[in-house]
Design a protein around this motif. Sequence first.
Motif, PDB file in Angstrom:
ATOM      1  N   PRO A   2       0.770  -1.644   0.023  1.00  0.00           N
ATOM      2  CA  PRO A   2       0.097   0.149   0.058  1.00  0.00           C
ATOM      3  C   PRO A   2       0.654   1.266  -0.082  1.00  0.00           C
ATOM      4  O   PRO A   2       0.011   2.394  -0.315  1.00  0.00           O
ATOM      5  CB  PRO A   2      -0.840   0.226   1.526  1.00  0.00           C
ATOM      6  CG  PRO A   2       0.013  -1.363   2.530  1.00  0.00           C
ATOM      7  CD  PRO A   2       0.231  -2.002   1.327  1.00  0.00           C
ATOM      8  N   LYS A   3       2.151   1.432   0.345  1.00  0.00           N
ATOM      9  CA  LYS A   3       2.992   2.412   0.072  1.00  0.00           C
ATOM     10  C   LYS A   3       3.767   2.306  -0.433  1.00  0.00           C
ATOM     11  O   LYS A   3       5.167   3.123  -0.565  1.00  0.00           O
ATOM     12  CB  LYS A   3       3.483   2.622   1.974  1.00  0.00           C
ATOM     13  CG  LYS A   3       3.080   2.953   3.170  1.00  0.00           C
ATOM     14  CD  LYS A   3       3.441   3.246   4.165  1.00  0.00           C
ATOM     15  CE  LYS A   3       2.675   3.898   5.073  1.00  0.00           C
ATOM     16  NZ  LYS A   3       3.107   4.088   6.323  1.00  0.00           N
ATOM     17  N   ASP A   4       4.212   1.711  -1.855  1.00  0.00           N
ATOM     18  CA  ASP A   4       4.192   1.719  -2.769  1.00  0.00           C
ATOM     19  C   ASP A   4       5.704   1.667  -2.448  1.00  0.00           C
ATOM     20  O   ASP A   4       6.570   2.529  -3.052  1.00  0.00           O
ATOM     21  CB  ASP A   4       4.168   2.845  -3.576  1.00  0.00           C
ATOM     22  CG  ASP A   4       2.779   3.070  -4.297  1.00  0.00           C
ATOM     23  OD1 ASP A   4       2.263   1.363  -4.859  1.00  0.00           O
ATOM     24  OD2 ASP A   4       2.118   3.868  -4.264  1.00  0.00           O
ATOM     25  N   ILE A   5       6.165   0.692  -1.653  1.00  0.00           N
ATOM     26  CA  ILE A   5       8.002   0.660  -1.329  1.00  0.00           C
ATOM     27  C   ILE A   5       9.172  -0.201  -1.949  1.00  0.00           C
ATOM     28  O   ILE A   5       8.500  -1.249  -2.306  1.00  0.00           O
ATOM     29  CB  ILE A   5       8.313   0.322   0.282  1.00  0.00           C
ATOM     30  CG1 ILE A   5       7.273   1.037   0.711  1.00  0.00           C
ATOM     31  CG2 ILE A   5       9.966   0.676   0.553  1.00  0.00           C
ATOM     32  CD1 ILE A   5       7.089   0.568   2.609  1.00  0.00           C
ATOM     33  N   PHE A   6       9.854   0.571  -2.638  1.00  0.00           N
ATOM     34  CA  PHE A   6      10.245  -0.197  -4.279  1.00  0.00           C
ATOM     35  C   PHE A   6      11.992  -0.283  -4.009  1.00  0.00           C
ATOM     36  O   PHE A   6      12.252  -1.357  -4.022  1.00  0.00           O
ATOM     37  CB  PHE A   6       9.963  -0.022  -5.311  1.00  0.00           C
ATOM     38  CG  PHE A   6       8.283  -0.325  -5.605  1.00  0.00           C
ATOM     39  CD1 PHE A   6       7.941  -1.783  -6.017  1.00  0.00           C
ATOM     40  CD2 PHE A   6       7.133   0.291  -5.340  1.00  0.00           C
ATOM     41  CE1 PHE A   6       6.543  -2.430  -6.526  1.00  0.00           C
ATOM     42  CE2 PHE A   6       6.219   0.326  -5.571  1.00  0.00           C
ATOM     43  CZ  PHE A   6       5.627  -1.082  -6.084  1.00  0.00           C
ATOM     44  N   THR A   7      12.313   0.552  -3.392  1.00  0.00           N
ATOM     45  CA  THR A   7      13.373   0.871  -3.613  1.00  0.00           C
ATOM     46  C   THR A   7      14.104   1.903  -2.642  1.00  0.00           C
ATOM     47  O   THR A   7      13.662   1.617  -1.332  1.00  0.00           O
ATOM     48  CB  THR A   7      14.447   2.007  -4.856  1.00  0.00           C
ATOM     49  OG1 THR A   7      13.069   3.508  -4.172  1.00  0.00           O
ATOM     50  CG2 THR A   7      13.735   1.421  -5.861  1.00  0.00           C
ATOM     51  N   PHE A   8      15.344   1.610  -2.461  1.00  0.00           N
ATOM     52  CA  PHE A   8      15.714   1.743  -0.285  1.00  0.00           C
ATOM     53  C   PHE A   8      15.623   3.343  -0.386  1.00  0.00           C
ATOM     54  O   PHE A   8      15.822   3.864   0.690  1.00  0.00           O
ATOM     55  CB  PHE A   8      17.257   1.710  -0.444  1.00  0.00           C
ATOM     56  CG  PHE A   8      17.910   0.390   0.207  1.00  0.00           C
ATOM     57  CD1 PHE A   8      18.268  -0.356   1.138  1.00  0.00           C
ATOM     58  CD2 PHE A   8      17.781  -0.556  -1.344  1.00  0.00           C
ATOM     59  CE1 PHE A   8      18.738  -1.872   1.336  1.00  0.00           C
ATOM     60  CE2 PHE A   8      17.950  -1.804  -1.254  1.00  0.00           C
ATOM     61  CZ  PHE A   8      17.690  -2.262   0.076  1.00  0.00           C
ATOM     62  N   ASP A   9      15.634   4.184  -1.697  1.00  0.00           N
ATOM     63  CA  ASP A   9      15.175   5.823  -0.842  1.00  0.00           C
ATOM     64  C   ASP A   9      13.913   6.137  -0.753  1.00  0.00           C
ATOM     65  O   ASP A   9      13.626   6.620   0.053  1.00  0.00           O
ATOM     66  CB  ASP A   9      15.076   6.445  -2.983  1.00  0.00           C
ATOM     67  CG  ASP A   9      16.334   6.872  -3.269  1.00  0.00           C
ATOM     68  OD1 ASP A   9      17.766   6.690  -2.633  1.00  0.00           O
ATOM     69  OD2 ASP A   9      17.587   6.476  -4.549  1.00  0.00           O
ATOM     70  N   ASP A  10      12.888   4.686  -1.032  1.00  0.00           N
ATOM     71  CA  ASP A  10      11.815   4.850  -0.455  1.00  0.00           C
ATOM     72  C   ASP A  10      11.989   4.928   1.166  1.00  0.00           C
ATOM     73  O   ASP A  10      11.045   5.496   1.824  1.00  0.00           O
ATOM     74  CB  ASP A  10      10.822   4.061  -0.493  1.00  0.00           C
ATOM     75  CG  ASP A  10      10.123   4.105  -2.117  1.00  0.00           C
ATOM     76  OD1 ASP A  10      10.382   4.957  -2.690  1.00  0.00           O
ATOM     77  OD2 ASP A  10      10.016   3.244  -3.367  1.00  0.00           O
ATOM     78  N   LEU A  11      13.013   4.249   1.837  1.00  0.00           N
ATOM     79  CA  LEU A  11      13.324   4.619   3.256  1.00  0.00           C
ATOM     80  C   LEU A  11      13.358   5.105   3.557  1.00  0.00           C
ATOM     81  O   LEU A  11      13.229   5.645   5.314  1.00  0.00           O
ATOM     82  CB  LEU A  11      14.539   3.367   3.434  1.00  0.00           C
ATOM     83  CG  LEU A  11      14.404   1.625   3.035  1.00  0.00           C
ATOM     84  CD1 LEU A  11      14.822   1.273   3.467  1.00  0.00           C
ATOM     85  CD2 LEU A  11      12.837   1.766   2.901  1.00  0.00           C
ATOM     86  N   LYS A  12      13.752   6.855   2.624  1.00  0.00           N
ATOM     87  CA  LYS A  12      14.130   8.291   3.722  1.00  0.00           C
ATOM     88  C   LYS A  12      12.295   8.735   3.690  1.00  0.00           C
ATOM     89  O   LYS A  12      12.558  10.021   4.420  1.00  0.00           O
ATOM     90  CB  LYS A  12      14.684   8.784   2.877  1.00  0.00           C
ATOM     91  CG  LYS A  12      16.152   8.697   2.140  1.00  0.00           C
ATOM     92  CD  LYS A  12      16.678   9.053   1.044  1.00  0.00           C
ATOM     93  CE  LYS A  12      16.016   9.643  -0.200  1.00  0.00           C
ATOM     94  NZ  LYS A  12      17.094   9.692  -1.090  1.00  0.00           N
TER      95      LYS A  12
END
Length: 316
Positions: A175-185
Motif C-alpha cells: 500500500p505504501k509503494d515501497i520498491f527502492t532504498f530511496d523509499d526508506l527516506k
Amino acid sequence: MSEKLLTAVEAAEILKVKKNTVYDMIKRGDLKASKLGKQLRIREEDLETYIRYGSQKEIASVSQANPSKPGQVPARSRSNGNIILCGQDMILDLLADRLSRHPEGCPTLRSYKGSYNGLYALYLGQVDVATAHMWHYKTDSYNLPYINSMLPGTDVVVIHLLKRKQGFYVKKGNPKDIFTFDDLKRNDVSIVNREPGSGSRILMDEKLRQHHIPTAMVNGYHHVCNSHLEAAISVATGTADVALGTEKHSLQVEEIDFIFVQEESYDMIMRKEDFPKDNYQALLSIVRSPVYQNEVRALGGYDVTDMGKIIYQDEG
C-alpha cells in the motif's frame, strides 16, 4: 505464577501462518508444545522465543554445549569429537541431523549466530563451521572480502551452499509503494531492522551507504529484531512498513508481499586444517549428495546450483 497457553490456531494467528504450519513446526521440534488431554497448548513465552531466535532445537543444542549460559557457545577444545555448525538457515538443521547420523560423521551441535558473529566465533575457536551471506558494496561480491579480513592468520576453505533472494517485506498489496532504498527516506515509511552482524543488516547498511542515505533519515533504523520471521511478522502486524529479509521466510507469513532486491550467495567456511578430517569430509559429501540437495530444493526459495563447490581455499 500462571502462564498464558495458546492453541495452535491462536499461535497461527500471531505468526500469520496456517494452522497446519504450526503443527508441522511442533512435529519437527522447532516449537515447544504440551499436551493437555487431547489438545496441544503452546506457552506464550515459547512462541516469543521462536519468533526471536528460531528453532527450539538450535537453542537446545547450543545450551547443551554450555548449560550455564544458554544461547552462547563457549571457547572449546579443538579435539572434543563434535562439530558446532553456525548459522540461522533451516537447511543447517537438516545438515546437522544428517551429519550426526553419518557413518563417518560426529555429534553435531547448532549455534544460532548471524554471519558476522559466526565468522568471529570461528576465529575465536567457539564454532567449527560458519556460514555467511554478507554483501560487500565496494567489490559487489559476497563473503570473501569479509572472510579475508576477519580471519587473519587462519587458512580457510569456503564452500558454496546456495543462492537465495533478498528483498523487502511489505504489507499485502504494497500500500505504501515501497520498491527502492530511496523509499526508506520517506517520512511516512518506517522499517524494522535486523541485528548487527546479520547478513540482512549488513546488506541494509551497505545499500544505505551505496545510496548515500544517512541512517538518521531512516525511521525505525534502530528498531531491531533477531530473525527473518520476526521481521516478517512485524510487517504483517503493522509494527513496521518494511523489513529486509529472504524470500523463503516471506512465504511463511501471510499478509505480506516480497519485493526482490538482489540474489545473495550463502556459503560455508571452515578451517583448512580441519577440511581433510573424516567428519568434515562427511559433511562435504552430504552437501554434495543429491538426496540432501533435493531436500533443500523441496523447501522452496533456494537455488542449489553448484552446492558443495569449493569457491576459495588458502594456499599452503
